[in-house]
Design an enzyme around this catalytic site. Structure first.
Site, short mmCIF file in Angstrom:
data_model
loop_
_atom_site.label_atom_id
_atom_site.label_comp_id
_atom_site.label_asym_id
_atom_site.label_seq_id
_atom_site.Cartn_x
_atom_site.Cartn_y
_atom_site.Cartn_z
N ASN A 151 0.24 -0.91 5.38
CA ASN A 151 1.14 -0.15 6.27
C ASN A 151 0.48 -0.22 7.64
OD1 ASN A 151 3.22 2.01 4.76
ND2 ASN A 151 1.48 1.41 3.48
N GLU A 161 0.86 -1.20 0.00
CA GLU A 161 0.00 0.00 0.00
C GLU A 161 0.90 1.25 0.00
OE1 GLU A 161 -1.57 0.84 3.91
OE2 GLU A 161 -3.38 1.79 3.11
N LYS A 176 -9.52 1.85 -1.84
CA LYS A 176 -9.75 1.31 -0.49
C LYS A 176 -11.12 1.69 0.05
CE LYS A 176 -7.14 1.36 3.91
NZ LYS A 176 -5.87 1.85 4.48
N ASN A 225 -7.04 6.07 -1.74
CA ASN A 225 -5.95 5.15 -1.45
C ASN A 225 -6.18 3.96 -2.40
OD1 ASN A 225 -4.19 3.26 -0.34
ND2 ASN A 225 -4.58 3.93 1.76
N CYS A 272 -4.95 -2.90 2.97
CA CYS A 272 -4.65 -2.77 4.38
C CYS A 272 -5.84 -2.99 5.31
CB CYS A 272 -3.96 -1.43 4.67
SG CYS A 272 -3.19 -1.48 6.31
N GLU A 286 -5.81 8.96 8.01
CA GLU A 286 -6.22 8.52 6.67
C GLU A 286 -7.59 9.08 6.30
OE1 GLU A 286 -5.73 4.64 4.76
OE2 GLU A 286 -4.76 4.02 6.62
#
Ligand code: CDT
Length: 306
Positions: free
Chosen positions: A194, A47, A124, A107, A169, A143
């Protein structure tokens, strides 16, 4: 027909703030060359592979951090990776921050076939962390400030001789992610991550990060009869220690390859996509055994109603 796919999980060590895209792409190409030497047909990168994990800092004005986002894929910095992969006949999956022409920030992961063709982009769906600055934390996980949730369900695409899905993730912690793909006949799920070791809202979970990482991906693989490839950007990045432990998991739920280090490291496995049928054709024959008429709460309700 032989459906054994040689896959390389290309774990990365840290990308520090002052590392250039050129430096990072050179590391990606180096891992690609290792994969070529090992006979891989598909390489999976982490990612947000092209930059440091910038949501650890809070910057109010998002336009001030546009440099972390890609406006096109491939773009000028990533074209050498696309070119070398196509020359070697290796496909890949790469995570990056995306800034669309109409100003959306996602993302994102891109899946590229062995001939260089872009198969799909996945954005994502489950965005973790917080929206506002939380100055009491040792570092941020903002995020939800930097990315919108992806608007589309986790998709599955015909590629690499099978049915390939993607997740990113935090998506891997949610059983719905796997099942939505399982119901589309997924045989291989590609996931970059991550994962900071320290979890500020409940530090008792810190010591369990590796356990939880394996737990969710192994159970997701088994319960949906699919291969799962989980690839970290790990190690100490800008002072924040992140989980490595990248792994390749069989439809049985067994780990068949796992990282030994917290740095740039390629692990490989020969993944027989036909192995999925041993599970999806027996114990997890969805059509025979599922009871969707009793699962309405899964889609009809968001939080707990008691
Ligand atoms: N990148 C990412 O999604 N990381 C989260 C960290 C935990 S929530 C702060 C993860 O699920 O690994």
């Amino acid at each position: 027909m032989n459906r054994v796919l040689a896959i390389g999980a290309a774990q990365m060590g840290p990308v520090q703030r002052d590392h250039t895209r050129k430096d990072v792409v050179e590391r990606l190409v180096d891992l690609l060359h290792q994969a070529a030497a090992a006979g891989c047909e598909l390489v999976v990168y982490p990612e947000l592979a092209l930059t440091t994990f910038f949501p650890r800092w809070f910057v109010e004005d998002l336009t001030a951090v546009d440099e972390y986002y890609e406006r096109s894929m491939p773009g000028p910095d990533t074209q050498p990776l696309f070119d070398e992969a196509a020359r070697l006949g290796i496909g890949f999956c790469l995570g990056y921050a995306e800034l669309t022409a109409d100003g959306h920030r996602y993302n994102t992961q891109v899946l590229v076939e062995r001939d260089g063709r872009v198969v799909a982009q996945y954005r994502k769906v489950h965005i973790p962390g917080h929206e506002q600055h939380e100055p009491d934390r040792p570092f941020q996980h903002a995020e939800r400030h930097y990315f919108e949730p992806g608007p589309d369900e986790p998709g599955v695409w015909p590629a690499f001789g099978g049915r390939v899905g993607m997740m990113i993730c935090n998506d891997r912690r949610w059983p719905e992610t796997y099942r939505v793909m399982g119901l589309q006949g997924v045989e291989l799920i590609l996931c970059g991550y991550n994962t900071p070791i320290h979890y500020a809202p409940d530090p008792s979970q810190d010591i369990l990060q590796g356990f939880h990482n394996a737990l969710v991906m192994q159970s997701g693989a088994y319960q949906n009869g699919t291969w799962v490839v989980g690839v970290a950007k790990g190690g100490v990045e800008e002072g924040v220690d992140s989980l490595a432990q990248s792994c390749i998991i069989a439809p049985s739920g067994q780990i068949v390859a796992q990282a030994l280090t917290t740095g740039d490291e390629l692990m490989t496995a020969r993944c027989d996509l036909d192995w999925c049928r041993r599970y999806t054709g027996t114990l997890f024959d969805f059509d025979r055994y599922r009871r969707p008429e009793l699962y309405g709460r899964i889609t009809g309700q968001r939080g707990v109603e008691s």
